[in-house]
Each structure stands twice: as C-alpha cells, then as structure tokens.
Design an enzyme around this catalytic site. Structure first.
Site, PDB file in Angstrom:
ATOM      1  N   GLY A 167     104.184  -2.975   5.255  1.00 49.03           N
ATOM      2  CA  GLY A 167     102.946  -2.655   4.561  1.00 49.03           C
ATOM      3  C   GLY A 167     103.201  -2.090   3.171  1.00 49.03           C
ATOM      4  O   GLY A 167     104.165  -2.453   2.486  1.00 49.03           O
ATOM      5  N   SER A 168     102.345  -1.160   2.756  1.00 51.44           N
ATOM      6  CA  SER A 168     102.403  -0.659   1.376  1.00 51.44           C
ATOM      7  C   SER A 168     103.653   0.161   1.068  1.00 51.44           C
ATOM      8  O   SER A 168     103.939   0.416  -0.103  1.00 51.44           O
ATOM      9  CB  SER A 168     101.156   0.186   1.085  1.00 51.44           C
ATOM     10  OG  SER A 168     100.003  -0.626   1.088  1.00 51.44           O
ATOM     11  N   SER A 169     104.393   0.578   2.101  1.00 47.14           N
ATOM     12  CA  SER A 169     105.639   1.292   1.818  1.00 47.14           C
ATOM     13  C   SER A 169     106.658   0.382   1.142  1.00 47.14           C
ATOM     14  O   SER A 169     107.674   0.842   0.617  1.00 47.14           O
ATOM     15  CB  SER A 169     106.233   1.870   3.110  1.00 47.14           C
ATOM     16  OG  SER A 169     106.613   0.831   4.005  1.00 47.14           O
TER      17      SER A 169
END
Length: 578
Positions: free
Chosen positions: A298-300
């Site tokens: 995801g956004s990590s």
C-alpha cells in the site's frame, strides 16, 4: 536247598580289578581327549564367533552426545542453551527375562505397561531401544535404582529457551535429538551441533557397567551471538501483542533494524508460540511471518516510487503536481482516486497526505524501466541475504509486463509484494544515506559494505519528506515521538481476493526511522486484518511504532534531536547566574 557258592581266588580278583582300572583309565583318557579337542575347536576354529558373542553380552559401544552451542543476544544474554538430561535405554534381549518387572518400570517412567511391553517385545532382534527420553538426572536415578536387567541410561542434552515465545519465531527449535529444525537453529545447525563421541562400556550379566573405555571424545558445538537486543525484543513483543489483541487482528509483525549495519535488533510476530512446548509446533504458529509472508504494501511503498522520480532529476520535493479533480482515469479501466480533491500539491504533500492520485500521476510521467531499476536497487523482488530458512523474495514484475495500469498502481503499493523484512531494508537504505546493506541475523563487528540504491541527495530529500508525514498535517502524526525527529510513512492495503481486492479485509502498515537527523532505528509494523472501524495504518500501526521507538531510544540512551527551545526567561536567568 541253596546253590553252592563259587569262590573267587585272589588272583582272579586282582585280574578283574586291573581290567576295571584299565577301562576306567581308557574312559578318562577318552573324555580328556574329547574335552581337549573341544577346547582346541573353540579356541582355534570358533574363536571369532565366541568372542563376538561375549562382546555382545558384555561390551557395548555407546555414543557420547556433544553439547550443542548456545545462542545469545548481542550482549551475551542467553537465548538458547542445552541442559544435560538422562535417557533410559534397554537391551530387549536381556530384559525379556524380566518381563514380570515391567509394571515397576512403567510406573517409574510414567508409561503404560502394555505400551512398554510392546516396545520391548517388538524389538527382540535389537540390542538397543529407547524407553524414555530426556528425564532429569534425579528421575533417571530412581529408574536405575530398580535394578531391572538390561536397563541403563545415556546422557543427552535438552534445548531450553529462557525467553520462551518472545524469541520463538527468530530462533526456531530443535528436534528430540537436538538437531536444528527451524529458524536460526536450522540455519546454523552445523556451527552449533558439534560432533558426538564414542565409548566402549563393559557390563556384568545384569547390564551394569563395570568398566569404560573412551574411543573418541565428543567435540562441543560453538556458541553463536545473534544480532538482536533482547531488551528491544521484549519491548517489540509487548507492544505488538497488545496491538493485535486490541484490534482483534489476524496477525502482526514488527521488524527493528540498525540502518548503519543491517543488523536485526528485534523481530516478533503474533500469534506466537513457545519453543519449549512441543505441543505448539504447528506451521501456522511457528513460521516467521516477517520473512516468509508477502503483502502488497500500500502507501508505505510510495517513498520508494517517488525516489525514482527524484533520481530522474525531473522532480524535487517542492515540484507541483495537479491532483484535480481528486481522481485520474488510467487505461485498462482503472480509476485511481483520493478521499478528497487535494488540488495542486507538492511532491512532499503527496507523501504527507498520502495521495494515490499524485503518486500515480508522477509514475505515469516516467519510464517504467527507470522506476523498476530504483525499486530493484532497494532490494524489492529479491532476497535480503539474511540466509533465514524459508525467506520469500517477494514479487516485482519486470517492467515490460506492467502496462499503464501496473505502472500507476505500483506507485502506491499495489501489484508488488514485499515481506516486512524487505520493506524494513528499503527504509534502512533511505536512513543510511541511500546505501542498501545485506540483512544480518548475527552480531557484526563492523558494518558490511553496501550497494548504493539512490544518491545521498535523494535519500536526504526523502527523509525530509517523510518527516512531513509525521507532522501535525500528515497522516502519520500518531507515530510522532516527543523530542525526536521521526521520518515514516503510513500504509493501508486492501487484501487481494478472487476477482480483485476486498473492501472489508485490510493490512495496516507503518514504516519509519528515528532520530531522523542521525537514524539509529528502522521500525516496520504490520497489522494484518484488523477488525472494526479503525483499520488504517495511521490508526493501528503508527501508535505501535511510536511506543516501540519511544522505549527503544530510551533503552539505547539516544539523545534527543528535537528539544523545544528554552523560554527566554530561562535563558536570561542562565546568563546572569554567577
């Protein structure tokens, strides 16, 4: 009228006596000759057979178990030690004549008499069988005191893990013969196990030893100092266990690295298992999710994708990207959207506000090969060189297979899979000024040489951008640590299911490092399938990061790098103090 008695003359009587004496002498001579012949036959012809039979009954070669080397943390705290135990053994050929005493033996060893009888009678062609493994020396002495023929003991070692489930996933375990089966116990089994010795034991008819001859000495295994700090391991374990319980998550993982060396300082998973309890040995419980399980991050993952943009020279942290009207349509029918229309924002704000639209727009302006090359340089899609058994390489497709939709989604962490350890190593590269180092599970005397993933300027720019994520305006503000600069990124990924991604199953991430001005720790937190309304990385993973980093910096005595300025009155008083 009785018959007349015939008188035997003295000469006749003497003659009879001589005949009897001669016959008796001949019999003795014949017997002596036969006996001597038998003796000669046994000594000359059947000697080897008889010697072997005597040795079988009186001599036994016994293996001397080697002491397995210990595992300690980086400061010498014991993590795995081998303690001496006694194993009760028997010679079925000898004990078969004392089957009436099996009841006593069964009571002393804690077994069923029928099971013990089957074990003996089914092995009558053997000279050695285990009756009970790994008894305490005191308990074994009670068994031997019964004096049951053919029953003896051998010294073995039992592996013990003082920290229990706190280190279970990292260390793994050994089998009943003290051979490494999982984790570091398996990876370094050759180093730890040593070499067994042998001795020849002379026994009496009851199987009791009356003499010992050493054939070869046992060579003990070598000790191993692993990289983890047991203090940080306990801290990470406590915080993760509480978070998984509070969020009713399916599982969770925390990895703590030293970015300057690549050493693993802590690695914990939930649910855990106790390596001292063999009943808990199931793959679902003992597998080390930090190195075996892969997730779409995801956004990590956005900082790694934006690193490619910075490396291209076409973007800086202040470059403006238009995210209006809050979504972007990509070919192949994909629409990428944000929670709200953020309008024109900088590259830094894309990270701070976690804009999927912004990340996708940036990625679509770049060459797919350039993005892939930077991601690969961070170690995505390949092993971390930790050597840990069962490690997964993750998944990073070749750029020619991305198409436009793949190029857009990889920018915000979909279409790519990583292990928590891989993600931690990538963030460690940013913290180390753009140098990626191999992961080490062993304590190192000096940092290993690394490979440059991105330039120093790109790493510094990413660090400043990641600090904005943890600011009051960013999504990671709950990861802030008082008096320290913290750099990090939240992530929330929908889990892949048949036909797409689920709206109800998520994985929450937070990855970052501290202090940002001189990084000492890289921490990655993964909470898999948290239940309830709070399932975002900002809500369930970021606080775990903050708690671990706060405690770890205090334990390591790391000085603050973000102390608030002194009030002017305090400064004035300090200046006039004599």
């Amino acid at each position: 009228m009785s018959a007349p008695t015939t008188k035997v003359s003295p000469s006749q009587r003497a003659q009879r006596m001589r005949r009897r004496g001669a016959m008796l002498l001949a019999a003795f001579t014949l017997a002596a000759t036969a006996l001597e012949g038998r003796i000669l036959y046994l000594q000359l012809v059947n000697k080897e057979f008889l010697t072997a039979q005597a040795n079988d009954r009186q001599l036994r070669t016994v293996e001397i178990s080697a002491h397995r080397g210990s595992l300690t943390d980086r400061y010498g705290e014991p993590l795995a030690v081998s303690t001496p135990v006694d194993t009760i053994v028997a010679n079925p050929r000898e004990i078969k004549d004392a089957l009436d005493r099996l009841g006593e033996l069964a009571d002393a060893t804690g077994q069923e008499e029928d099971a013990l009888a089957r074990k003996i009678t089914s092995n009558l062609d053997r000279e050695f069988v285990y009756l009970q493994r790994h008894l305490s020396p005191a308990k074994a002495e009670q068994v031997l005191a019964l004096g049951v023929p053919g029953v003896g003991s051998v010294r073995e070692y039992h592996r013990y893990y003082p920290a229990g489930e706190v280190v279970g996933h990292l260390l793994g375990f050994t089998d009943v013969d003290d051979r490494g089966q999982e984790g570091l116990e398996a990876e370094f089994d050759q180093w730890l196990k040593g070499e067994n010795g042998e001795k020849r034991v002379l026994q009496d008819r009851l199987g009791r030893p009356v003499g010992v001859e050493l054939i070869s000495e046992a060579r003990p295994g070598r000790d191993l100092r692993v990289s983890i700090d047991l203090r940080l391991q306990y801290l990470a374990y406590r915080e993760l266990k509480a978070a998984v319980a509070d969020s009713r998550a399916r599982s969770g993982t925390v990895v703590v690295l030293d970015p300057s060396t690549g050493e693993v300082l802590a690695m914990v998973n939930q649910p855990s298992y106790n390596p001292n309890d063999r009943s808990q040995y199931s793959a679902e419980r003992y597998r080390n999710r930090a190195v075996t399980d892969i997730y779409e991050p995801g956004s990590s993952f956005k900082p790694l994708a934006l690193a490619a943009a910075l490396e291209s020279g076409r973007y800086t942290p202040t470059t403006i990207v238009d995210t209006s009207p809050g979504f972007v349509r990509v070919s192949d029918g994909l629409t990428v959207q944000d929670d709200s229309n953020l309008g024109k924002i900088t590259l830094t704000t894309i990270l701070a506000r976690s804009s999927n639209v912004g990340a996708a727009r940036v990625a679509l302006t770049m060459d797919a090969q350039d993005i892939w090359r930077v991601l690969a340089s961070f170690g995505i899609g390949r092993l971390t060189d930790s050597g840990y058994p069962g490690e997964s390489a993750g998944r990073l497709n070749e750029p020619q297979h991305w198409r436009q939709v793949g190029q857009a989604t990889v920018a915000y962490g979909y279409g790519v899979s990583v292990t928590p350890l891989q993600l931690a190593r990538a963030y460690a590269a940013i913290a180390a000024g753009g140098v990626v180092r191999p992961i080490s599970m062993l304590a190192l005397d000096k940092p290993p040489p690394g490979e440059r993933a991105v330039s120093v300027s790109t790493a510094r720019a990413l660090t400043q951008m990641l600090e904005a994520v943890v600011s009051s305006a960013g999504t990671g503000r709950r990861a802030a640590v008082r008096n320290y600069h913290v750099a990090g990124k939240t992530g929330t990924a929908q889990k892949a299911v048949v036909g797409g991604h689920s709206d109800e199953r998520h994985t929450a991430f937070f990855a970052g490092f501290a202090p940002a001005t001189h990084p000492r720790l890289v921490v990655v937190v993964v909470i898999d399938e948290p239940q309830g309304a709070a399932y975002y990385g900002a809500d369930v993973a970021a606080p775990v990061f903050a708690n671990i980093v706060t405690g770890a910096l205090r334990v390591l005595a790391v000085p603050p790098d973000a102390l608030p300025p002194m009030p002017l009155t305090v400064v004035a008083q300090a200046q006039v103090t004599p």
